[in-house]
Design a protein around this motif. Structure first.
Motif, PDB file in Angstrom:
ATOM      1  N   UNK A 336       0.815  -1.213   0.000  1.00 11.75           N
ATOM      2  CA  UNK A 336       0.000   0.000   0.000  1.00 11.75           C
ATOM      3  C   UNK A 336       0.851   1.267   0.000  1.00 11.75           C
ATOM      4  N   UNK A 337       2.118   1.134  -0.375  1.00 14.20           N
ATOM      5  CA  UNK A 337       3.031   2.274  -0.429  1.00 14.20           C
ATOM      6  C   UNK A 337       2.667   3.149  -1.622  1.00 14.20           C
ATOM      7  N   UNK A 338       2.190   4.384  -1.389  1.00 14.92           N
ATOM      8  CA  UNK A 338       1.775   5.234  -2.513  1.00 14.92           C
ATOM      9  C   UNK A 338       2.927   5.647  -3.411  1.00 14.92           C
ATOM     10  N   UNK A 339       4.172   5.517  -2.947  1.00 14.86           N
ATOM     11  CA  UNK A 339       5.306   5.824  -3.801  1.00 14.86           C
ATOM     12  C   UNK A 339       5.444   4.805  -4.934  1.00 14.86           C
ATOM     13  N   UNK A 340       4.848   3.634  -4.763  1.00 13.20           N
ATOM     14  CA  UNK A 340       4.914   2.574  -5.767  1.00 13.20           C
ATOM     15  C   UNK A 340       3.553   2.330  -6.407  1.00 13.20           C
ATOM     16  N   UNK A 341       2.496   2.378  -5.592  1.00 12.36           N
ATOM     17  CA  UNK A 341       1.150   2.071  -6.063  1.00 12.36           C
ATOM     18  C   UNK A 341       0.236   3.264  -5.816  1.00 12.36           C
ATOM     19  N   UNK A 342       0.014   4.118  -6.838  1.00 11.41           N
ATOM     20  CA  UNK A 342      -0.878   5.272  -6.661  1.00 11.41           C
ATOM     21  C   UNK A 342      -2.279   4.842  -6.220  1.00 11.41           C
ATOM     22  N   UNK A 343      -2.905   5.649  -5.393  1.00 14.94           N
ATOM     23  CA  UNK A 343      -4.225   5.337  -4.831  1.00 14.94           C
ATOM     24  C   UNK A 343      -4.264   3.897  -4.312  1.00 14.94           C
ATOM     25  N   UNK A 344      -3.415   3.567  -3.361  1.00 21.37           N
ATOM     26  CA  UNK A 344      -3.295   2.177  -2.940  1.00 21.37           C
ATOM     27  C   UNK A 344      -4.561   1.595  -2.344  1.00 21.37           C
ATOM     28  N   UNK A 351      -3.922  -2.431 -12.801  1.00 24.22           N
ATOM     29  CA  UNK A 351      -2.694  -1.677 -12.505  1.00 24.22           C
ATOM     30  C   UNK A 351      -1.554  -2.161 -13.390  1.00 24.22           C
ATOM     31  N   UNK A 352      -0.788  -1.229 -13.903  1.00 25.10           N
ATOM     32  CA  UNK A 352       0.305  -1.587 -14.805  1.00 25.10           C
ATOM     33  C   UNK A 352       1.446  -2.284 -14.075  1.00 25.10           C
ATOM     34  N   UNK A 353       1.654  -1.933 -12.808  1.00 21.78           N
ATOM     35  CA  UNK A 353       2.786  -2.496 -12.073  1.00 21.78           C
ATOM     36  C   UNK A 353       2.338  -3.464 -10.982  1.00 21.78           C
ATOM     37  N   UNK A 354       1.220  -4.116 -11.195  1.00 21.78           N
ATOM     38  CA  UNK A 354       0.627  -4.952 -10.164  1.00 21.78           C
ATOM     39  C   UNK A 354       1.577  -6.050  -9.700  1.00 21.78           C
ATOM     40  N   UNK A 355       2.422  -6.555 -10.583  1.00 24.02           N
ATOM     41  CA  UNK A 355       3.319  -7.651 -10.212  1.00 24.02           C
ATOM     42  C   UNK A 355       4.489  -7.200  -9.333  1.00 24.02           C
ATOM     43  N   UNK A 356       4.557  -5.923  -9.003  1.00 32.30           N
ATOM     44  CA  UNK A 356       5.648  -5.424  -8.178  1.00 32.30           C
ATOM     45  C   UNK A 356       5.399  -5.619  -6.687  1.00 32.30           C
TER      46      UNK A 356
END
Length: 422
Positions: A336-344, A351-356
């Motif tokens: 849920x880190x907003x620096x990695x996942x916007x609107x967590x 999400x484009x980076x869901x696998x991160x």
């Protein structure tokens, strides 16, 4: 839930990792940790809580500094009576998989991976589908007769246990017993049970250990079973793997392969049932179930934390940790880190980076059963949406009980009903 006003660091003094407030809604606490104290010393447990995605990932990727030795230590000290019962049973927790930093780790991982690699998971799809269909038939019968059903105990919990038994060639024990044993091990080692409860759980864990040990020593396991593979495995110095380590590996795989996957399925089902219009889309939209599982793993993984211990003094997130520091990686917080996942807070399966997300870890100790767990959860979700199109959460199910252990969090029930029965 609100944490009130005032200084965030003062509010963190009220944090209770086993408290009802944290278990029911951990997100405000996790947000506060990331923003105010991303590497935070918890005075109650003595653990250093690491909550930012960047820091959690760094810990996983530097295993020479952050050792896995404490990954399976009992969170609540075990009483002398329990330790004596373990000693009488010969129960130990040798370095095998999650807690292993020795030269034997890579070889043992290869044994496990042979049973859970992409080819094996693909071959298991018809078997998973067959077991899911059988269990869902029972769910429909119960809905027909009573109008309600718990999807966790009747479906989500039993499915991964039976799949694991098929994949690993487990015989001589029924699924219900294996589930009770595994759940007891989780609560005893990752919970905060009272001494009386610890004794009850220890009896089940000893039974679990005794059955695995007797099976390993009997020589009756087929050559293509998991236990058969461990019996033939040789460690780096050429010796056959000792029975104690084989038993430790078996117990860990049995617990991780069915308890945590069942918890994932329960969470996936509950979140899909409460998301507007999601349930009706899952049966027909290709790839949606897989994407939904990935998004649940990011936001609400069943394995919420994992432990490490520092080999030497080291800097992390602006804090200097001493040698021997007990580190708790907040996997749920990192997702849920907003620096990695916007609107967590928003569930967004595209999400484009869901696998991160880091729900399965990363690096040399990444969960070898990740592919199987995701496949099972997606298949369970799609099959339930297809076979139970008219269900909805039962009245009051939003207040359902939650499993709240240090490293595991999931619904203990997913109560559903048909609208016409309401």
């Amino acid at each position: 839930m609100g944490l009130g006003s005032g200084d965030g660091r003062d509010a963190l003094g009220l944090l209770d990792l086993f408290g009802d407030g944290f278990i029911s809604d951990p997100y405000p606490w996790l947000d506060l940790l990331r923003s105010e104290s991303p590497v935070h010393h918890d005075p109650v447990t003595g653990l250093w809580l690491v909550s930012r995605h960047e820091d959690v990932r760094r810990v996983f990727l530097t295993p020479d500094v952050f050792l896995p030795d404490n990954a399976q230590y009992a969170v609540t000290p075990l009483p002398v009576a329990v330790l004596r019962s373990f000693a009488r049973a010969g129960l130990t927790i040798p370095p095998a998989l999650a807690n292993n930093r020795t030269a034997s780790h890579a070889g043992l991982r290869r044994v496990v991976t042979r049973f859970f690699n992409a080819q094996g998971v693909a071959a298991a799809v018809p078997m998973i589908d067959s077991i899911a269909a059988e269990l869902l038939e029972g769910v429909r019968s119960q809905l027909d007769s009573t109008g309600t059903c718990d999807l966790f105990t009747s479906f989500g919990q039993e499915l991964p246990c039976r799949v694991l038994m098929e994949l690993l060639g487990i015989t001589g024990v029924d699924p219900g017993t294996l589930i009770r044993w595994s759940d007891a091990a989780l609560e005893l080692f990752w919970g905060r049970p009272a001494p009386e409860r610890q004794s009850e759980l220890a009896e089940l864990v000893v039974d679990f250990h005794r059955w695995v040990t007797e099976t390993a020593r009997s020589g009756r396991s087929s050559s293509d079973s998991f236990m058969g593979a461990l019996a033939r495995h040789r460690v780096p110095d050429g010796r056959l793997l000792d029975v104690e380590t084989a038993v430790g590996a078996c117990v860990f795989v049995f617990v991780a392969g069915q308890s945590t996957t069942g918890q994932l399925i329960a969470t996936v089902l509950r979140r899909a049932l409460t998301e507007p219009h999601m349930w009706s889309r899952l049966a027909s939209e290709p790839g949606l179930a897989e994407a939904w599982v990935a998004e649940v793993l990011r936001r609400e993984p069943p394995v919420t934390t994992w432990r490490r211990v520092t080999a030497r003094p080291t800097e992390l997130g602006g804090r200097v940790l001493p040698a021997g520091a007990q580190v708790l990686l907040m996997l749920m917080g990192s997702g849920s880190d907003p620096e990695v996942f916007p609107e967590p807070e928003r569930m967004c399966p595209d999400r484009k980076n869901i696998r991160h997300h880091l729900a399965f870890g990363v690096g040399s100790h990444r969960c070898p059963g990740a592919s199987l767990a995701q496949t099972e959860a997606a298949m369970a979700l799609r099959a339930a949406a297809r076979d139970l199109p008219g269900i909805r959460p039962s009245v009051g199910s939003a207040r359902s009980r939650m499993l709240g252990l240090l490293s595991f969090r999931a619904p203990l029930e997913v109560a559903v009903e048909r609208p016409e029965a309401g």
